[in-house]
Design an enzyme around this catalytic site. Structure first.
Site, short mmCIF file in Angstrom:
data_model
loop_
_atom_site.label_atom_id
_atom_site.label_comp_id
_atom_site.label_asym_id
_atom_site.label_seq_id
_atom_site.Cartn_x
_atom_site.Cartn_y
_atom_site.Cartn_z
N ARG A 64 40.67 32.59 42.00
CA ARG A 64 39.43 32.74 41.84
C ARG A 64 38.87 31.14 41.13
O ARG A 64 39.39 30.73 39.90
CB ARG A 64 39.31 33.86 40.93
N ALA A 76 36.90 44.08 47.19
CA ALA A 76 35.84 44.46 47.10
C ALA A 76 34.96 42.93 47.67
O ALA A 76 35.39 41.69 47.83
CB ALA A 76 35.23 43.86 44.80
N GLU A 93 34.60 46.06 53.29
CA GLU A 93 35.31 44.59 52.79
C GLU A 93 37.00 46.16 52.42
O GLU A 93 37.64 44.83 52.39
CB GLU A 93 35.14 45.41 51.14
N GLU A 97 40.00 43.11 53.55
CA GLU A 97 40.50 42.39 52.11
C GLU A 97 42.04 43.54 52.17
O GLU A 97 42.95 42.64 52.51
CB GLU A 97 39.73 42.49 51.41
N GLU A 145 40.07 33.73 51.36
CA GLU A 145 40.58 35.50 51.65
C GLU A 145 42.01 35.08 52.34
O GLU A 145 42.42 35.81 52.83
CB GLU A 145 39.31 36.02 52.36
#
Length: 199
Positions: A64, A76, A93, A97, A145
């Site tokens: 992040r 998410a 999602e 993910e 990701e």
């Protein structure tokens, strides 16, 4: 809930992007005056506590940039597909993910992530009866990701990670605590996956 009706007198747009817009609102205040309030208008999000038959949750480690590091989070994503049902978006999602599907999906909780500076609301679902997405159907992950790390953690251990400061993402903290409470109450607090949001 009752109280003074704050009215927006004017709005100035400072920045517009694909995920959020920064605005300044001039808002009436109870004392008779008005004040400026800067905040982010956000598209909203969905998240998933994916719980397997052994009571483990799927956590993802993801970089992040705003915090300059990797955080342990729930699968998410944004509510950025127009007209998409929230549960459908959450399952999308989860597949993208964590390479997981779920046959059982319930609403766990709704929360405002940081109401002092944004209207962002995230709905967290509980997903159970999990199965893997077949290799040939898996999402091609890019950008941050691309190096997502998936870790299966017993729910109680994940709660311990919250209190140890190892999980700090607000949606993950709320979702994990809510999942543990719902489990301990025999899942009685769960809501149907199509329950409307209140805000």
């Amino acid at each position: 809930m009752t109280g003074f009706a704050h009215e927006v007198i004017s709005r100035t747009e400072r920045y517009r992007g694909p995920v959020f817009t920064v605005v300044t609102d001039r808002v009436t205040m109870p004392g008779g005056g008005a004040a400026n309030r800067d905040y982010l208008l956000h598209v909203g999000a969905v998240g998933v506590v994916a719980l397997d038959d052994d009571g483990r949750v799927a956590l993802i480690g993801q970089y992040r940039h705003a915090v300059g590091g990797r955080l342990w989070e729930l699968p998410a994503g944004l509510r950025d597909v127009e007209g998409e049902d929230l549960a459908v978006g959450a399952l999308r999602e989860l597949a993208e993910e964590a390479d997981l599907r779920a046959r059982t999906v319930d609403v766990l909780l709704d929360l405002h992530t940081s109401p002092g500076c944004t209207n962002e609301q995230i709905r967290i679902f509980l997903a159970r009866d999990l199965s893997p997405v077949p290799d040939a159907e898996r999402h091609d992950r890019t950008d941050e990701e691309a190096d997502i790390e998936l870790r299966w953690v017993p729910l109680d251990d994940a709660i311990a990670m919250v209190f140890a400061g190892e999980i700090t993402n607000a949606a993950a903290v709320g979702g994990l605590l809510a999942a543990a409470r719902a489990r301990d109450a025999g899942w009685a607090s769960l809501r149907a996956s199509d329950t409307p949001t209140l805000a």
